[in-house]
Design a protein around this motif. Structure first.
Motif, PDB file in Angstrom:
ATOM      1  N   CYS A 142       0.850  -1.196   0.000  1.00 37.34           N
ATOM      2  CA  CYS A 142       0.000   0.000   0.000  1.00 37.34           C
ATOM      3  C   CYS A 142       0.885   1.244   0.000  1.00 37.34           C
ATOM      4  CB  CYS A 142      -0.846   0.066   1.274  1.00 37.34           C
ATOM      5  SG  CYS A 142      -1.855  -1.388   1.580  1.00 37.34           S
ATOM      6  N   GLY A 143       0.371   2.322  -0.519  1.00 40.05           N
ATOM      7  CA  GLY A 143       1.000   3.643  -0.401  1.00 40.05           C
ATOM      8  C   GLY A 143       2.419   3.693  -0.940  1.00 40.05           C
ATOM      9  N   THR A 144       3.295   4.254  -0.127  1.00 40.26           N
ATOM     10  CA  THR A 144       4.698   4.396  -0.517  1.00 40.26           C
ATOM     11  C   THR A 144       5.337   3.035  -0.812  1.00 40.26           C
ATOM     12  OG1 THR A 144       5.044   6.508   0.569  1.00 40.26           O
ATOM     13  CG2 THR A 144       6.954   5.061   0.469  1.00 40.26           C
ATOM     14  N   SER A 145       4.976   2.025  -0.038  1.00 42.10           N
ATOM     15  CA  SER A 145       5.550   0.695  -0.260  1.00 42.10           C
ATOM     16  C   SER A 145       5.115   0.147  -1.619  1.00 42.10           C
ATOM     17  CB  SER A 145       5.109  -0.259   0.857  1.00 42.10           C
ATOM     18  OG  SER A 145       5.566   0.226   2.105  1.00 42.10           O
ATOM     19  N   SER A 189       6.168  -3.867   3.304  1.00 46.32           N
ATOM     20  CA  SER A 189       5.528  -3.044   4.339  1.00 46.32           C
ATOM     21  C   SER A 189       6.563  -2.539   5.329  1.00 46.32           C
ATOM     22  CB  SER A 189       4.477  -3.873   5.078  1.00 46.32           C
ATOM     23  OG  SER A 189       3.933  -3.138   6.149  1.00 46.32           O
ATOM     24  N   GLN A 190       6.603  -1.236   5.503  1.00 43.82           N
ATOM     25  CA  GLN A 190       7.511  -0.662   6.505  1.00 43.82           C
ATOM     26  C   GLN A 190       7.134  -1.169   7.885  1.00 43.82           C
ATOM     27  OE1 GLN A 190       9.008   1.299   9.609  1.00 43.82           O
ATOM     28  NE2 GLN A 190       6.926   1.966   9.194  1.00 43.82           N
ATOM     29  N   SER A 191       5.879  -0.939   8.285  1.00 41.32           N
ATOM     30  CA  SER A 191       5.447  -1.258   9.652  1.00 41.32           C
ATOM     31  C   SER A 191       5.308  -2.761   9.880  1.00 41.32           C
ATOM     32  CB  SER A 191       4.093  -0.601   9.920  1.00 41.32           C
ATOM     33  OG  SER A 191       3.112  -1.132   9.031  1.00 41.32           O
ATOM     34  N   THR A 246       0.332  -3.406   8.321  1.00 43.96           N
ATOM     35  CA  THR A 246      -0.763  -2.894   7.495  1.00 43.96           C
ATOM     36  C   THR A 246      -1.807  -3.990   7.263  1.00 43.96           C
ATOM     37  OG1 THR A 246       0.706  -1.297   6.494  1.00 43.96           O
ATOM     38  CG2 THR A 246      -1.287  -1.823   5.253  1.00 43.96           C
ATOM     39  N   VAL A 282       5.349  10.305  10.009  1.00 43.71           N
ATOM     40  CA  VAL A 282       4.263   9.569   9.361  1.00 43.71           C
ATOM     41  C   VAL A 282       4.544   9.398   7.863  1.00 43.71           C
ATOM     42  CG1 VAL A 282       1.829   9.729   8.676  1.00 43.71           C
ATOM     43  CG2 VAL A 282       2.468   9.960  11.073  1.00 43.71           C
ATOM     44  N   ALA A 283       5.119  10.428   7.241  1.00 42.51           N
ATOM     45  CA  ALA A 283       5.459  10.301   5.820  1.00 42.51           C
ATOM     46  C   ALA A 283       6.696   9.421   5.693  1.00 42.51           C
ATOM     47  CB  ALA A 283       5.720  11.682   5.227  1.00 42.51           C
ATOM     48  N   SER A 284       6.559   8.379   4.920  1.00 43.05           N
ATOM     49  CA  SER A 284       7.644   7.406   4.802  1.00 43.05           C
ATOM     50  C   SER A 284       8.750   7.934   3.892  1.00 43.05           C
ATOM     51  CB  SER A 284       7.048   6.120   4.225  1.00 43.05           C
ATOM     52  OG  SER A 284       8.019   5.114   4.219  1.00 43.05           O
ATOM     53  N   LEU A 293       2.777  11.954  -3.725  1.00 45.25           N
ATOM     54  CA  LEU A 293       2.169  11.478  -2.474  1.00 45.25           C
ATOM     55  C   LEU A 293       2.763  12.225  -1.272  1.00 45.25           C
ATOM     56  CD1 LEU A 293       0.308   9.507  -0.923  1.00 45.25           C
ATOM     57  CD2 LEU A 293       2.168   7.844  -0.958  1.00 45.25           C
ATOM     58  N   LYS A 294       4.098  12.393  -1.273  1.00 43.12           N
ATOM     59  CA  LYS A 294       4.738  13.121  -0.162  1.00 43.12           C
ATOM     60  C   LYS A 294       4.142  14.515  -0.046  1.00 43.12           C
ATOM     61  CE  LYS A 294       6.034  10.479   1.415  1.00 43.12           C
ATOM     62  NZ  LYS A 294       6.365   9.076   1.360  1.00 43.12           N
ATOM     63  N   GLU A 353       0.402  14.457   1.269  1.00 42.57           N
ATOM     64  CA  GLU A 353       0.124  14.049   2.648  1.00 42.57           C
ATOM     65  C   GLU A 353       0.618  15.038   3.690  1.00 42.57           C
ATOM     66  OE1 GLU A 353       1.649  10.171   3.655  1.00 42.57           O
ATOM     67  OE2 GLU A 353       3.472  10.520   2.532  1.00 42.57           O
TER      68      GLU A 353
END
Ligand code: F6R
Length: 366
Positions: free
Chosen positions: A58-61, A105-107, A110, A156-158, A242-243, A246
């Protein structure tokens, strides 16, 4: 805790040279000129026999996944699909034992990415995780994987997680291509050597911080931004946009530059800032003509070019020179100034960059 920086985001942007070094530690052996990602070697047969790879994120990943697709397809000649985890999991996708799923996924928490992993696993696919948070849920649900080892990401912004993910994907593609025999030996060596130079080149890019901070002041008026790139720079355009949205709450869209004429060019006028990743590569001439089309409609072009560029820098309203690198690793260089641009525009607008409204660091609910 912020190490003297005003925000975690800026600290994490500046940590990138060290993070990428840590990410490659023990995996790239410069003397022997080779890259070894142990999870690839340990699961060599399963990976080499895959009919296709599916990347879910998702998102940046997900943006890192788009770069991974280009790397794996070009080095390993294996077809790769990139899916939003949230779409994949509800689509009853065609997937079986011959597929390899790469979950990024960073975290590692997700919810949609975890659910996509569980679904693919239940259909017999082999699951490879690329995560940052050690021991988190996604790495625990996968068959194997590689951590990106960039340290905790608080903003929060990766930022550093993205460059770490791209670095791991490059090492994965190189390791697999060498095993598969699909990569030219000289080219392999040049990519390995260049990967090793990336931290130093990132340090050079970070010296542009003051210049980008100054430039950012002129864009606080904007309500819209367009980001353009082609090839390996197209996912970078998406990530730059995206950066900006957000953390600065400015509407921004990334497009493959050639898609402009199929609609978005109607948006261009003197008020519209257009960020173009226009570094030297196989599509340079094409990007040049895309820029000319925008200038003909009075768009305001901010071009990121390769050091020494004399053509695009003449036409663009503003051009920022970046160190030269090999095309497939260019995202590791070009993403950094876009992170800084978004950061400084948000700061100029007085936004809380580390805690943007409506966003959470880990999206553990769907
Ligand atoms: C953007 C951002 C998000 C995450 C997305 C996936 O800056 O942080 O788009 O990339 O929520 O998160 P992870 O990588 O933790 O699965």
């Amino acid at each position: 805790e912020k190490g003297g920086y005003p925000h975690f985001m800026l600290k994490e942007i500046f940590e990138q040279p060290d993070c990428i070094h840590d990410c490659m530690r023990g995996r790239i052996n410069v003397d022997a000129d080779n890259v070894v990602l142990s999870a690839v070697i340990d699961n060599k047969d399963r990976l080499l026999n895959a009919k296709r790879f599916i990347i879910v994120a998702c998102g940046t990943s997900w943006h890192a996944g788009l770069i991974g697709k280009q790397l794996i397809e070009s080095f390993c000649r294996i077809p790769v699909e990139v899916e939003y985890a949230s779409e994949f999991r509800y689509r009853d996708p065609v997937i079986n034992e011959q597929d390899v799923v790469i979950a990024i996924s960073q975290s590692g928490e997700t919810a949609d990415t975890l659910a996509a992993v569980e679904l693919a696993k239940s259909r017999g696919a082999f699951i490879y995780g690329i995560c940052n948070a050690i021991g988190s849920s996604i790495p625990r649900a996968t068959h194997t994987g590689s951590y990106i080892h960039v340290g905790p990401e608080i903003g929060v912004a990766s930022t550093k997680a993205f460059t770490g993910q791209v670095t791991v994907l490059a090492m994965l593609a190189l390791t697999l291509a060498k095993e598969k025999g699909t990569i030219d030996e000289q080219y392999y060596l040049s990519v390995v050597r260049e990967l090793n130079q990336i931290p130093e080149k990132m340090k050079e890019v970070l010296k542009l911080n003051d210049k980008l901070a100054e430039l950012s002041k002129t864009f606080t008026y904007a309500h819209n931004f367009i980001y353009l790139g082609r090839g390996y720079s197209y996912p970078v355009a998406l990530e730059g946009a995206l950066k900006l949205k957000e953390i600065s709450y400015i509407h921004a869209e990334g497009y493959p530059a050639a898609e402009m004429k199929h609609g978005p060019i109607a948006l261009i006028d003197a008020e519209m800032p257009v960020v173009v990743i226009a570094t030297q590569n196989a599509l340079y001439e094409k990007v040049l003509s895309n820029i000319q089309e925008i200038k003909a409609r009075k768009g305001r072009v901010i071009a990121f070019v390769t050091k020494g560029d004399t053509v695009i820098s003449q036409i663009a309203d503003c051009s920022i020179e970046l160190p030269e690198t090999i095309e497939c690793l260019n995202p590791l260089i070009t993403t950094v100034p876009l992170q800084l641009l978004a950061y400084h525009i948000a700061v100029c607008k007085g936004m809380d960059v580390d805690q943007p409204r409506n966003l959470a660091k880990s999206v553990t609910v769907e």
